[in-house]
Structures are given as structure tokens and as C-alpha cells.
Design a protein around this motif. Sequence first.
Motif, mmCIF file in Angstrom:
data_model
loop_
_atom_site.group_PDB
_atom_site.id
_atom_site.type_symbol
_atom_site.label_atom_id
_atom_site.label_comp_id
_atom_site.label_asym_id
_atom_site.label_seq_id
_atom_site.Cartn_x
_atom_site.Cartn_y
_atom_site.Cartn_z
ATOM 1 N N ALA A 1 0.863 -1.100 0.024
ATOM 2 C CA ALA A 1 0.220 0.129 -0.103
ATOM 3 C C ALA A 1 0.955 1.226 -0.169
ATOM 4 C CB ALA A 1 -0.897 -0.065 1.307
ATOM 5 N N ARG A 2 1.913 1.211 0.840
ATOM 6 C CA ARG A 2 2.892 2.395 0.686
ATOM 7 C C ARG A 2 3.378 2.880 -0.628
ATOM 8 N NH1 ARG A 2 4.022 0.293 5.828
ATOM 9 N NH2 ARG A 2 5.870 -0.578 5.057
ATOM 10 N N GLN A 3 3.913 1.493 -1.205
ATOM 11 C CA GLN A 3 4.562 1.676 -2.321
ATOM 12 C C GLN A 3 3.735 2.003 -3.623
ATOM 13 O OE1 GLN A 3 6.053 -2.516 -2.865
ATOM 14 N NE2 GLN A 3 7.887 -2.097 -1.724
ATOM 15 N N MET A 4 2.308 1.713 -3.402
ATOM 16 C CA MET A 4 1.326 2.271 -4.473
ATOM 17 C C MET A 4 1.277 3.569 -4.562
ATOM 18 S SD MET A 4 0.068 -0.128 -6.407
ATOM 19 C CE MET A 4 2.056 -0.934 -6.465
ATOM 20 N N HIS A 5 1.665 4.384 -3.653
ATOM 21 C CA HIS A 5 1.680 6.027 -3.507
ATOM 22 C C HIS A 5 2.617 6.465 -4.380
ATOM 23 C CE1 HIS A 5 -1.411 7.143 -0.652
ATOM 24 N NE2 HIS A 5 -0.564 6.094 0.322
ATOM 25 N N LEU A 6 3.432 5.617 -4.856
ATOM 26 C CA LEU A 6 4.722 6.390 -5.845
ATOM 27 C C LEU A 6 4.091 6.100 -7.300
ATOM 28 C CD1 LEU A 6 7.630 4.267 -4.331
ATOM 29 C CD2 LEU A 6 7.076 6.601 -4.014
ATOM 30 N N PHE A 7 3.147 5.324 -7.668
ATOM 31 C CA PHE A 7 2.772 5.234 -8.846
ATOM 32 C C PHE A 7 1.423 6.429 -9.154
ATOM 33 C CE2 PHE A 7 4.487 1.297 -7.951
ATOM 34 C CZ PHE A 7 5.363 0.965 -9.109
ATOM 35 N N ARG A 8 1.421 6.744 -10.392
ATOM 36 C CA ARG A 8 0.486 7.835 -10.655
ATOM 37 C C ARG A 8 -0.755 7.243 -10.779
ATOM 38 N NH1 ARG A 8 -2.169 9.488 -15.067
ATOM 39 N NH2 ARG A 8 -2.585 11.579 -15.629
ATOM 40 N N GLY A 9 -1.753 8.095 -10.246
ATOM 41 C CA GLY A 9 -3.306 7.707 -9.946
ATOM 42 C C GLY A 9 -3.587 6.445 -9.137
ATOM 43 N N CYS A 10 -2.691 5.843 -8.304
ATOM 44 C CA CYS A 10 -3.018 4.947 -7.507
ATOM 45 C C CYS A 10 -3.585 5.183 -6.138
ATOM 46 C CB CYS A 10 -1.733 3.943 -7.423
ATOM 47 S SG CYS A 10 -1.476 3.170 -8.785
ATOM 48 N N PHE A 11 -4.462 4.820 -5.728
ATOM 49 C CA PHE A 11 -4.988 4.903 -4.457
ATOM 50 C C PHE A 11 -5.125 3.715 -3.668
ATOM 51 C CE2 PHE A 11 -6.607 8.312 -6.959
ATOM 52 C CZ PHE A 11 -6.402 9.465 -6.122
ATOM 53 N N PRO A 12 -4.197 3.374 -2.738
ATOM 54 C CA PRO A 12 -4.120 2.252 -1.951
ATOM 55 C C PRO A 12 -5.153 2.027 -0.873
ATOM 56 C CG PRO A 12 -2.280 3.290 -1.377
ATOM 57 C CD PRO A 12 -2.824 4.177 -2.466
ATOM 58 N N ILE A 13 -5.761 0.916 -0.746
ATOM 59 C CA ILE A 13 -6.624 0.538 0.106
ATOM 60 C C ILE A 13 -6.433 -0.579 0.939
ATOM 61 C CG2 ILE A 13 -8.943 -0.072 0.840
ATOM 62 C CD1 ILE A 13 -9.734 1.433 -2.241
ATOM 63 N N VAL A 14 -6.032 -0.611 2.165
ATOM 64 C CA VAL A 14 -5.498 -1.796 2.964
ATOM 65 C C VAL A 14 -6.714 -2.687 3.433
ATOM 66 C CG1 VAL A 14 -4.404 -2.662 5.119
ATOM 67 C CG2 VAL A 14 -3.310 -0.742 3.908
ATOM 68 N N TYR A 15 -6.847 -3.941 2.956
ATOM 69 C CA TYR A 15 -7.872 -4.964 3.209
ATOM 70 C C TYR A 15 -7.675 -5.541 4.327
ATOM 71 C CZ TYR A 15 -11.512 -8.260 2.199
ATOM 72 O OH TYR A 15 -12.810 -8.997 2.343
ATOM 73 N N ASP A 16 -8.179 -5.418 5.549
ATOM 74 C CA ASP A 16 -7.929 -5.934 6.736
ATOM 75 C C ASP A 16 -8.991 -7.074 7.359
ATOM 76 O OD1 ASP A 16 -9.751 -4.194 7.345
ATOM 77 O OD2 ASP A 16 -8.467 -3.108 8.867
ATOM 78 N N LYS A 17 -9.701 -7.277 6.604
ATOM 79 C CA LYS A 17 -10.558 -8.410 7.056
ATOM 80 C C LYS A 17 -10.035 -9.818 6.886
ATOM 81 C CE LYS A 17 -14.517 -5.756 5.501
ATOM 82 N NZ LYS A 17 -15.855 -5.640 5.026
ATOM 83 N N PRO A 18 -10.708 -10.671 7.748
ATOM 84 C CA PRO A 18 -10.056 -12.266 7.528
ATOM 85 C C PRO A 18 -10.014 -12.921 6.334
ATOM 86 C CG PRO A 18 -11.932 -12.266 9.062
ATOM 87 C CD PRO A 18 -11.536 -10.732 8.534
ATOM 88 N N VAL A 19 -8.806 -13.836 6.243
ATOM 89 C CA VAL A 19 -8.778 -14.444 4.933
ATOM 90 C C VAL A 19 -9.677 -15.370 4.894
ATOM 91 C CG1 VAL A 19 -7.165 -15.817 3.668
ATOM 92 C CG2 VAL A 19 -6.103 -14.132 4.960
ATOM 93 N N MET A 20 -10.346 -15.805 3.852
ATOM 94 C CA MET A 20 -11.528 -16.605 3.332
ATOM 95 C C MET A 20 -10.777 -17.982 2.807
ATOM 96 S SD MET A 20 -14.346 -13.893 1.993
ATOM 97 C CE MET A 20 -16.006 -14.979 2.453
ATOM 98 N N GLN A 21 -11.345 -19.056 2.866
ATOM 99 C CA GLN A 21 -10.962 -20.077 2.262
ATOM 100 C C GLN A 21 -11.231 -20.171 0.906
ATOM 101 O OE1 GLN A 21 -8.896 -22.343 3.822
ATOM 102 N NE2 GLN A 21 -8.886 -21.232 5.782
ATOM 103 N N ASN A 22 -12.185 -19.818 0.695
ATOM 104 C CA ASN A 22 -12.852 -19.934 -0.894
ATOM 105 C C ASN A 22 -12.048 -18.640 -1.587
ATOM 106 O OD1 ASN A 22 -13.954 -19.912 -3.298
ATOM 107 N ND2 ASN A 22 -15.833 -20.398 -2.550
ATOM 108 N N VAL A 23 -11.460 -18.754 -2.567
ATOM 109 C CA VAL A 23 -10.766 -17.596 -3.626
ATOM 110 C C VAL A 23 -11.799 -16.825 -4.147
ATOM 111 C CG1 VAL A 23 -9.191 -16.880 -5.115
ATOM 112 C CG2 VAL A 23 -8.655 -18.666 -3.655
ATOM 113 N N LEU A 24 -12.722 -17.555 -4.578
ATOM 114 C CA LEU A 24 -13.794 -16.609 -5.433
ATOM 115 C C LEU A 24 -14.720 -15.877 -4.585
ATOM 116 C CD1 LEU A 24 -15.109 -19.716 -7.902
ATOM 117 C CD2 LEU A 24 -13.822 -17.643 -8.284
ATOM 118 N N GLU A 25 -15.018 -16.204 -3.285
ATOM 119 C CA GLU A 25 -15.940 -15.400 -2.231
ATOM 120 C C GLU A 25 -14.741 -14.186 -1.688
ATOM 121 O OE1 GLU A 25 -17.288 -17.580 0.965
ATOM 122 O OE2 GLU A 25 -18.289 -19.135 -0.498
#
Length: 87
Positions: A21-45
Amino acid sequence: MVARFRPRCPIMVVTRDHRVARQMHLFRGCFPIVYDKPVMQNVLEEHDERLHYALILGREMGFLKVGNPFVFVSGWRAGAANTNTIR
């Protein structure tokens, strides 16, 4: 890779990694969002949850309105060069 083409629209980057997320601030037009919810077993979900999370925050940040197009780019494996899905 998306920022390289300098699109006129904002690029919202949803990641679990604070360092990425911090590194994404270096790229033009990128707005990083940290997703802090628990990891799900199903990748599609997990991808659906991240997409929904990005849509909600995009509306709150004023990037999205009803009827605007939205492109979701993701990958099934972690790491760079593993992007294989566009919705």
C-alpha cells in the motif's frame, strides 16, 4: 502495470500488505486501500468481498457513482505477474 498506461480514471489498489500500500503511492493515479478482513478459504468469495469493499470505498471517496464503469483486475496467486482475471 495499469498505472503505466496513465488512465484518466483513478486506480484503487486493494491489498492486505501495508508495504505494498505504501509503495502504491509512488505510482501515478493509484489510491491504495488496505483490506484487513480475515482471509477466506474460498478464493472466489474472497475476490467478491474485495470487489464489494472497493465499490463501497469508491463511492465514499467520490470516485464512483451509480452507472459508472468499473474494472476489477485480480490474480489467483500472490505476487507480481500473477494477474489473470479481469471483471
